[in-house]
Design a protein around this motif. Structure first.
Motif, mmCIF file in Angstrom:
data_model
loop_
_atom_site.group_PDB
_atom_site.id
_atom_site.type_symbol
_atom_site.label_atom_id
_atom_site.label_comp_id
_atom_site.label_asym_id
_atom_site.label_seq_id
_atom_site.Cartn_x
_atom_site.Cartn_y
_atom_site.Cartn_z
ATOM 1 N N PHE A 37 0.936 -1.248 -0.214
ATOM 2 C CA PHE A 37 -0.088 -0.003 -0.142
ATOM 3 C C PHE A 37 0.777 1.368 0.061
ATOM 4 O O PHE A 37 0.472 2.177 -0.658
ATOM 5 C CB PHE A 37 -0.846 -0.087 1.352
ATOM 6 C CG PHE A 37 -1.754 1.359 1.504
ATOM 7 C CD1 PHE A 37 -2.608 1.547 0.124
ATOM 8 C CD2 PHE A 37 -1.703 2.074 2.562
ATOM 9 C CE1 PHE A 37 -3.463 2.582 0.496
ATOM 10 C CE2 PHE A 37 -2.347 3.236 2.520
ATOM 11 C CZ PHE A 37 -3.356 3.562 1.708
ATOM 12 N N TYR A 38 1.916 1.339 0.870
ATOM 13 C CA TYR A 38 2.876 2.501 0.794
ATOM 14 C C TYR A 38 3.656 2.507 -0.443
ATOM 15 O O TYR A 38 3.596 3.850 -0.962
ATOM 16 C CB TYR A 38 3.812 2.187 2.059
ATOM 17 C CG TYR A 38 4.732 3.191 2.223
ATOM 18 C CD1 TYR A 38 4.349 4.369 2.887
ATOM 19 C CD2 TYR A 38 6.083 2.970 1.871
ATOM 20 C CE1 TYR A 38 5.239 5.636 3.078
ATOM 21 C CE2 TYR A 38 7.048 4.172 1.970
ATOM 22 C CZ TYR A 38 6.565 5.448 2.734
ATOM 23 O OH TYR A 38 7.388 6.242 2.965
ATOM 24 N N GLN A 39 3.933 1.665 -1.197
ATOM 25 C CA GLN A 39 4.410 1.753 -2.432
ATOM 26 C C GLN A 39 3.584 2.183 -3.559
ATOM 27 O O GLN A 39 3.857 2.969 -4.481
ATOM 28 C CB GLN A 39 5.004 0.479 -2.951
ATOM 29 C CG GLN A 39 6.170 -0.072 -2.040
ATOM 30 C CD GLN A 39 7.442 0.974 -2.129
ATOM 31 O OE1 GLN A 39 7.642 1.506 -3.161
ATOM 32 N NE2 GLN A 39 8.195 1.300 -1.029
ATOM 33 N N SER A 40 2.261 1.919 -3.400
ATOM 34 C CA SER A 40 1.273 2.733 -4.464
ATOM 35 C C SER A 40 0.971 3.971 -4.082
ATOM 36 O O SER A 40 0.262 4.643 -4.878
ATOM 37 C CB SER A 40 -0.110 1.680 -4.181
ATOM 38 O OG SER A 40 -0.824 2.025 -3.039
ATOM 39 N N LEU A 41 1.169 4.447 -3.056
ATOM 40 C CA LEU A 41 0.946 6.083 -2.661
ATOM 41 C C LEU A 41 1.861 6.959 -3.345
ATOM 42 O O LEU A 41 3.303 6.686 -3.703
ATOM 43 C CB LEU A 41 0.949 5.984 -1.219
ATOM 44 C CG LEU A 41 -0.054 5.280 -0.429
ATOM 45 C CD1 LEU A 41 0.247 5.481 1.074
ATOM 46 C CD2 LEU A 41 -1.258 5.794 -0.804
ATOM 47 N N VAL A 42 1.246 8.157 -3.640
ATOM 48 C CA VAL A 42 2.342 9.090 -4.273
ATOM 49 C C VAL A 42 2.981 9.785 -2.696
ATOM 50 O O VAL A 42 2.417 10.043 -1.962
ATOM 51 C CB VAL A 42 1.560 10.103 -4.666
ATOM 52 C CG1 VAL A 42 2.189 11.460 -5.362
ATOM 53 C CG2 VAL A 42 0.853 9.917 -6.136
ATOM 54 N N ARG A 43 4.278 9.627 -2.916
ATOM 55 C CA ARG A 43 5.285 10.011 -1.893
ATOM 56 C C ARG A 43 5.883 11.304 -2.105
ATOM 57 O O ARG A 43 6.533 11.113 -3.251
ATOM 58 C CB ARG A 43 6.076 8.913 -1.277
ATOM 59 C CG ARG A 43 5.114 7.680 -0.614
ATOM 60 C CD ARG A 43 5.814 6.579 -0.119
ATOM 61 N NE ARG A 43 6.453 6.078 -1.171
ATOM 62 C CZ ARG A 43 6.562 5.515 -2.274
ATOM 63 N NH1 ARG A 43 5.573 4.951 -2.459
ATOM 64 N NH2 ARG A 43 7.555 4.942 -3.024
ATOM 65 N N PRO A 44 6.192 12.082 -1.299
ATOM 66 C CA PRO A 44 7.455 13.262 -1.591
ATOM 67 C C PRO A 44 8.880 12.323 -1.862
ATOM 68 O O PRO A 44 9.172 11.137 -1.325
ATOM 69 C CB PRO A 44 7.276 13.941 -0.460
ATOM 70 C CG PRO A 44 6.810 13.050 0.957
ATOM 71 C CD PRO A 44 5.921 12.226 -0.021
ATOM 72 N N HIS A 45 9.611 13.188 -2.466
ATOM 73 C CA HIS A 45 10.764 12.522 -3.112
ATOM 74 C C HIS A 45 11.785 12.287 -1.799
ATOM 75 O O HIS A 45 12.704 11.534 -1.759
ATOM 76 C CB HIS A 45 11.690 13.586 -3.852
ATOM 77 C CG HIS A 45 12.028 14.793 -3.213
ATOM 78 N ND1 HIS A 45 11.210 15.888 -2.939
ATOM 79 C CD2 HIS A 45 13.385 15.115 -2.804
ATOM 80 C CE1 HIS A 45 11.998 16.700 -2.364
ATOM 81 N NE2 HIS A 45 12.908 16.490 -2.169
ATOM 82 N N TRP A 46 11.627 13.129 -0.514
ATOM 83 C CA TRP A 46 12.165 12.921 0.722
ATOM 84 C C TRP A 46 11.596 11.890 1.590
ATOM 85 O O TRP A 46 12.381 11.597 2.574
ATOM 86 C CB TRP A 46 12.204 14.186 1.412
ATOM 87 C CG TRP A 46 10.757 15.063 1.506
ATOM 88 C CD1 TRP A 46 10.671 15.936 0.636
ATOM 89 C CD2 TRP A 46 9.992 14.761 2.401
ATOM 90 N NE1 TRP A 46 9.228 16.321 1.232
ATOM 91 C CE2 TRP A 46 8.892 15.640 2.309
ATOM 92 C CE3 TRP A 46 9.761 13.812 3.747
ATOM 93 C CZ2 TRP A 46 7.840 15.710 2.846
ATOM 94 C CZ3 TRP A 46 8.737 14.045 4.351
ATOM 95 C CH2 TRP A 46 7.592 14.747 4.035
ATOM 96 N N ALA A 47 10.700 11.139 1.181
ATOM 97 C CA ALA A 47 9.984 10.049 2.085
ATOM 98 C C ALA A 47 11.222 8.734 2.085
ATOM 99 O O ALA A 47 11.550 8.098 0.891
ATOM 100 C CB ALA A 47 8.843 9.447 1.345
ATOM 101 N N PRO A 48 11.224 8.386 3.282
ATOM 102 C CA PRO A 48 12.236 6.839 3.301
ATOM 103 C C PRO A 48 11.677 5.976 2.773
ATOM 104 O O PRO A 48 10.302 5.742 2.722
ATOM 105 C CB PRO A 48 12.386 7.118 4.813
ATOM 106 C CG PRO A 48 11.131 7.624 5.535
ATOM 107 C CD PRO A 48 10.573 8.584 4.562
ATOM 108 N N PRO A 49 12.363 4.754 2.416
ATOM 109 C CA PRO A 49 11.874 3.737 1.875
ATOM 110 C C PRO A 49 11.088 2.879 2.989
ATOM 111 O O PRO A 49 11.542 3.123 4.030
ATOM 112 C CB PRO A 49 13.313 2.848 1.421
ATOM 113 C CG PRO A 49 14.411 3.530 2.117
ATOM 114 C CD PRO A 49 13.988 4.966 2.569
#
Length: 165
Positions: A37-49
């Motif tokens: 689910f986390y991978q499917s979200l739009v995340r900011p470029h600074w979001a940790p893996p």
């Protein structure tokens, strides 16, 4: 038969560690499907893996347990009951966030809840710090991480309103 003081301290430490990792386990139950689910979200470029969260939280839960144990060891529930109760409340609120965000996908509520968690951690660190500087200081990495997580929660929620309402 009464326990000797050293045995009581060791059991107390493992008790606080167990309480903290019970909260971690409750959060982990909610995050079983969180990776995809986390991978499917739009995340900011600074979001940790996604893989970074587990190790960070493990260290933070250990620090929380040591912090609570130090306060309990020196003051017990008689003299530090309010501080230790506040610690337990913030721990429950901590476990709730994962359910709000990953299971129920309530981004706005998860954001409001993490702000409340931040305030509870701040209050707990202050109360612990009045009893033990070390105990208060051990909660500062947790406060810093939740500060970062608050900003991340807001950014991810706002970028995924269709999914996280």
């Amino acid at each position: 038969m009464a326990l000797d003081p050293m045995s009581k301290q060791v059991l107390g430490f493992f008790g606080w560690l167990g309480i903290c990792f019970l909260a971690a386990a409750l959060g982990a139950l909610a995050s079983v499907q969180a990776g995809a689910f986390y991978q499917s979200l739009v995340r900011p470029h600074w979001a940790p893996p996604g893989w970074l969260f587990g190790p960070v939280w493990t260290v933070l839960y250990i620090l929380m347990a040591i912090s609570a144990w130090l306060v309990w060891r020196e003051h017990g529930f008689r003299k530090a009951g309010l501080a230790l109760s506040l610690f337990l409340v913030q721990l429950a609120v901590n476990a709730l966030w994962t359910w709000l965000f990953f299971v129920w996908r309530l981004g706005s509520l998860a954001f409001a809840e993490i702000l409340m968690l931040w305030l509870l951690i701040l209050a707990t660190a202050w109360m612990f710090g009045r009893r033990s500087r070390v105990a208060g200081a051990l909660l500062l990495p947790y406060l810093a991480w939740v500060s970062f997580a608050s900003v991340l929660t807001w950014a991810v929620w706002r970028s995924n309103l269709h999914t996280l309402g």
